[in-house]
Scaffold this motif. Structure first.
Motif, PDB file in Angstrom:
ATOM      1  N   GLU A   6       0.824  -1.213   0.000  1.00  0.00           N
ATOM      2  CA  GLU A   6       0.000   0.000   0.000  1.00  0.00           C
ATOM      3  C   GLU A   6       0.853   1.257   0.000  1.00  0.00           C
ATOM      4  O   GLU A   6       0.510   2.246  -0.664  1.00  0.00           O
ATOM      5  CB  GLU A   6      -0.926  -0.013   1.218  1.00  0.00           C
ATOM      6  CG  GLU A   6      -2.028  -1.072   1.150  1.00  0.00           C
ATOM      7  CD  GLU A   6      -2.931  -1.044   2.362  1.00  0.00           C
ATOM      8  OE1 GLU A   6      -2.471  -0.584   3.436  1.00  0.00           O
ATOM      9  OE2 GLU A   6      -4.100  -1.479   2.246  1.00  0.00           O
ATOM     10  N   VAL A   7       1.972   1.215   0.723  1.00  0.00           N
ATOM     11  CA  VAL A   7       2.895   2.354   0.714  1.00  0.00           C
ATOM     12  C   VAL A   7       3.441   2.571  -0.694  1.00  0.00           C
ATOM     13  O   VAL A   7       3.477   3.704  -1.194  1.00  0.00           O
ATOM     14  CB  VAL A   7       4.045   2.130   1.716  1.00  0.00           C
ATOM     15  CG1 VAL A   7       5.153   3.165   1.519  1.00  0.00           C
ATOM     16  CG2 VAL A   7       3.531   2.195   3.148  1.00  0.00           C
ATOM     17  N   ILE A   8       3.853   1.488  -1.341  1.00  0.00           N
ATOM     18  CA  ILE A   8       4.390   1.586  -2.698  1.00  0.00           C
ATOM     19  C   ILE A   8       3.342   2.126  -3.660  1.00  0.00           C
ATOM     20  O   ILE A   8       3.630   2.989  -4.511  1.00  0.00           O
ATOM     21  CB  ILE A   8       4.906   0.209  -3.173  1.00  0.00           C
ATOM     22  CG1 ILE A   8       6.119  -0.243  -2.347  1.00  0.00           C
ATOM     23  CG2 ILE A   8       5.260   0.248  -4.663  1.00  0.00           C
ATOM     24  CD1 ILE A   8       7.331   0.651  -2.460  1.00  0.00           C
ATOM     25  N   GLU A   9       2.121   1.657  -3.550  1.00  0.00           N
ATOM     26  CA  GLU A   9       1.042   2.137  -4.428  1.00  0.00           C
ATOM     27  C   GLU A   9       0.801   3.626  -4.220  1.00  0.00           C
ATOM     28  O   GLU A   9       0.576   4.373  -5.184  1.00  0.00           O
ATOM     29  CB  GLU A   9      -0.229   1.340  -4.158  1.00  0.00           C
ATOM     30  CG  GLU A   9      -0.164  -0.102  -4.660  1.00  0.00           C
ATOM     31  CD  GLU A   9      -1.363  -0.917  -4.232  1.00  0.00           C
ATOM     32  OE1 GLU A   9      -2.319  -0.331  -3.684  1.00  0.00           O
ATOM     33  OE2 GLU A   9      -1.348  -2.149  -4.433  1.00  0.00           O
ATOM     34  N   ALA A  10       0.843   4.088  -2.961  1.00  0.00           N
ATOM     35  CA  ALA A  10       0.635   5.510  -2.683  1.00  0.00           C
ATOM     36  C   ALA A  10       1.792   6.343  -3.215  1.00  0.00           C
ATOM     37  O   ALA A  10       1.588   7.450  -3.741  1.00  0.00           O
ATOM     38  CB  ALA A  10       0.479   5.716  -1.172  1.00  0.00           C
ATOM     39  N   ILE A  11       3.000   5.828  -3.119  1.00  0.00           N
ATOM     40  CA  ILE A  11       4.169   6.533  -3.655  1.00  0.00           C
ATOM     41  C   ILE A  11       4.064   6.654  -5.171  1.00  0.00           C
ATOM     42  O   ILE A  11       4.309   7.720  -5.745  1.00  0.00           O
ATOM     43  CB  ILE A  11       5.460   5.792  -3.252  1.00  0.00           C
ATOM     44  CG1 ILE A  11       5.734   5.965  -1.757  1.00  0.00           C
ATOM     45  CG2 ILE A  11       6.654   6.293  -4.070  1.00  0.00           C
ATOM     46  CD1 ILE A  11       6.842   5.088  -1.228  1.00  0.00           C
ATOM     47  N   ARG A  12       3.677   5.570  -5.825  1.00  0.00           N
ATOM     48  CA  ARG A  12       3.543   5.607  -7.279  1.00  0.00           C
ATOM     49  C   ARG A  12       2.459   6.593  -7.702  1.00  0.00           C
ATOM     50  O   ARG A  12       2.641   7.355  -8.657  1.00  0.00           O
ATOM     51  CB  ARG A  12       3.230   4.215  -7.830  1.00  0.00           C
ATOM     52  CG  ARG A  12       2.899   4.264  -9.312  1.00  0.00           C
ATOM     53  CD  ARG A  12       2.801   2.922  -9.964  1.00  0.00           C
ATOM     54  NE  ARG A  12       2.331   3.073 -11.342  1.00  0.00           N
ATOM     55  CZ  ARG A  12       2.430   2.157 -12.272  1.00  0.00           C
ATOM     56  NH1 ARG A  12       2.995   1.004 -12.004  1.00  0.00           N
ATOM     57  NH2 ARG A  12       1.976   2.365 -13.489  1.00  0.00           N
ATOM     58  N   ALA A  13       1.336   6.590  -7.007  1.00  0.00           N
ATOM     59  CA  ALA A  13       0.244   7.500  -7.349  1.00  0.00           C
ATOM     60  C   ALA A  13       0.697   8.953  -7.217  1.00  0.00           C
ATOM     61  O   ALA A  13       0.374   9.803  -8.072  1.00  0.00           O
ATOM     62  CB  ALA A  13      -0.969   7.229  -6.461  1.00  0.00           C
ATOM     63  N   ASP A  14       1.447   9.248  -6.169  1.00  0.00           N
ATOM     64  CA  ASP A  14       1.935  10.617  -5.975  1.00  0.00           C
ATOM     65  C   ASP A  14       2.944  10.987  -7.050  1.00  0.00           C
ATOM     66  O   ASP A  14       2.917  12.106  -7.576  1.00  0.00           O
ATOM     67  CB  ASP A  14       2.571  10.742  -4.587  1.00  0.00           C
ATOM     68  CG  ASP A  14       3.132  12.130  -4.334  1.00  0.00           C
ATOM     69  OD1 ASP A  14       2.343  13.090  -4.321  1.00  0.00           O
ATOM     70  OD2 ASP A  14       4.361  12.257  -4.170  1.00  0.00           O
TER      71      ASP A  14
END
Length: 396
Positions: free
Chosen positions: A21-29
């Motif tokens: 989830e952290v990785i997904e949020a980083i990618r989205a940002d």
């Protein structure tokens, strides 16, 4: 096998759904910032990783860390770099400093270890634009004794990560000897400028940091890396880990490009682009390059783990430095080829500035330029031909 760290803010496990989830949020940002021009700072990603205690991953469990081997660290770095290569780069100096603190069990490291396990980030202030040789261990920045402490004076270039960090590690001369100083970034007299103007890795905070009569306590002064006469493969392999992450993102971008295209060429193989055998071949090649890049980075990371098992094993240390250098030489050929091959699946529309696909080449070129590959290649060859060990400078 999971690497786990229990903290007040939760559990750090790089193989967990929480890290996904952290990785997904980083990618989205990162994707959002790219769509908006790519000149916004990755503060969201920095805070996500700080909250996750990412910087404590290699601290031993008895010091409040996760006790992760270097191979696990690089597995995580590649994932972060795939999502946001600039964010991954921000933490490079941090892990170099952590390793330095672990190797040198001095009493004055305890306050820093506490900060690290609570999420603090350490940036760097090593390099200068001066007449001195890079990696030679001589600097214009000086530390002068004053009372019970010291005064730090000087200016550093390419201070990657310090713009976002809580502390920075500064190389300076104390008399005729180089030392390291680790101080808070917000201390009076420290000025961090976001003036990095490179065409790649644009938001890594790799600008100028100056020190104007900065007060330094005695317990903030450490023996310099330059005095240790040993190898430091982690920061150099780290750059290749970021490149490996970029290659994985190139594969994803290639697949997305094919999915978005509405038309083929009249002389192409098929009107259904997903069934075009030549486009399939390109994606197959890109995927293979990405797999090979990740594999050699992790293989070199395991050689670092072998050297960490015995800090006094010179042969293992040299093997780790050699493997990391070999990765640099090999991965760049794959990376530059992949960054160009990506455009074969996109047509002219893939060159639009709004697509920003040229960022991959720019980021790879910037990362690869940190130390020249041709010197590494020669010294690797010299080792194999003449048995001469790699030099113990800051670049191996």
């Amino acid at each position: 096998m999971s690497t786990t760290l229990t903290t007040e803010t939760g559990q750090l496990d790089i193989y967990s759904h929480a890290f996904d989830e952290v990785i997904e949020a980083i990618r989205a940002d990162y994707d959002r910032r790219n769509k908006e021009g790519g000149r916004q700072h990755p503060w969201i990603g920095v805070q996500l990783l700080k909250h996750f205690r990412f910087g404590a991953i290699t601290l031993p469990k008895e010091l409040g860390g996760a006790g992760a081997p270097i191979a696990d660290l690089f597995t995580a770095v590649i994932r972060v770099a795939e999502a946001d290569p600039e964010l991954a780069h921000i933490f490079r100096a941090h892990f170099m400093t952590v390793e330095f603190l672990l190797r040198h069990k001095t009493a004055n490291r305890e306050h820093l270890l506490k900060e690290i396990r609570q999420g603090a980030i350490i940036g760097n202030a090593y390099t200068e634009n001066s007449k001195h040789q890079a990696g030679g261990g001589t600097y214009d920045t000086h530390l002068v004794k004053e009372g019970d402490g010291y005064i730090l004076q000087g200016e550093k270039a390419f201070t990657t990560g310090t713009y976002y960090a809580d502390f920075t590690e500064v190389t300076a001369m104390l008399g005729d000897a180089p030392v390291s100083v680790i101080i808070p970034v917000k201390r009076d007299g420290v000025t961090v400028r976001d003036d990095w103007d490179g065409f790649g890795q644009k938001m890594t905070g790799s600008g100028t940091t100056s020190f104007d009569r900065v007060l330094v306590a005695a317990n903030e002064v450490f023996e310099s890396h330059d005095k240790n006469n040993s190898y430091a493969p982690i920061p150099h392999l780290y750059l290749q880990g970021i490149i490996a992450g970029i290659l994985k993102r190139i594969v994803t971008d290639a697949v997305e490009l094919i999915g978005k295209r509405k038309r083929s060429f009249a002389h192409g193989n098929t009107t259904g682009l997903k069934q075009d055998p030549q486009l399939q071949q390109v994606v197959g090649e890109l995927s293979s390059y990405a797999f090979a890049a990740e594999s050699i980075v992790l293989a070199a990371a395991r050689s670092i783990d072998a050297s960490r098992a015995d800090y006094k094993n010179a042969e293992a240390d040299h093997e780790a430095a050699l493997n990391g250098s070999q990765v640099k030489v090999a991965i760049e050929k794959l990376a530059f080829e992949a960054a160009t091959l990506l455009f074969e699946v996109g047509g002219a529309s893939a060159t639009k500035q709004s697509a920003n696909l040229d960022r991959h080449w720019g980021n790879i070129r910037t990362l690869a330029s940190h130390n020249p590959t041709l010197y590494k290649s020669r010294l690797i060859g010299n080792y194999h031909i003449n048995g001469e060990s790699l030099p113990t400078t800051a670049y191996f």
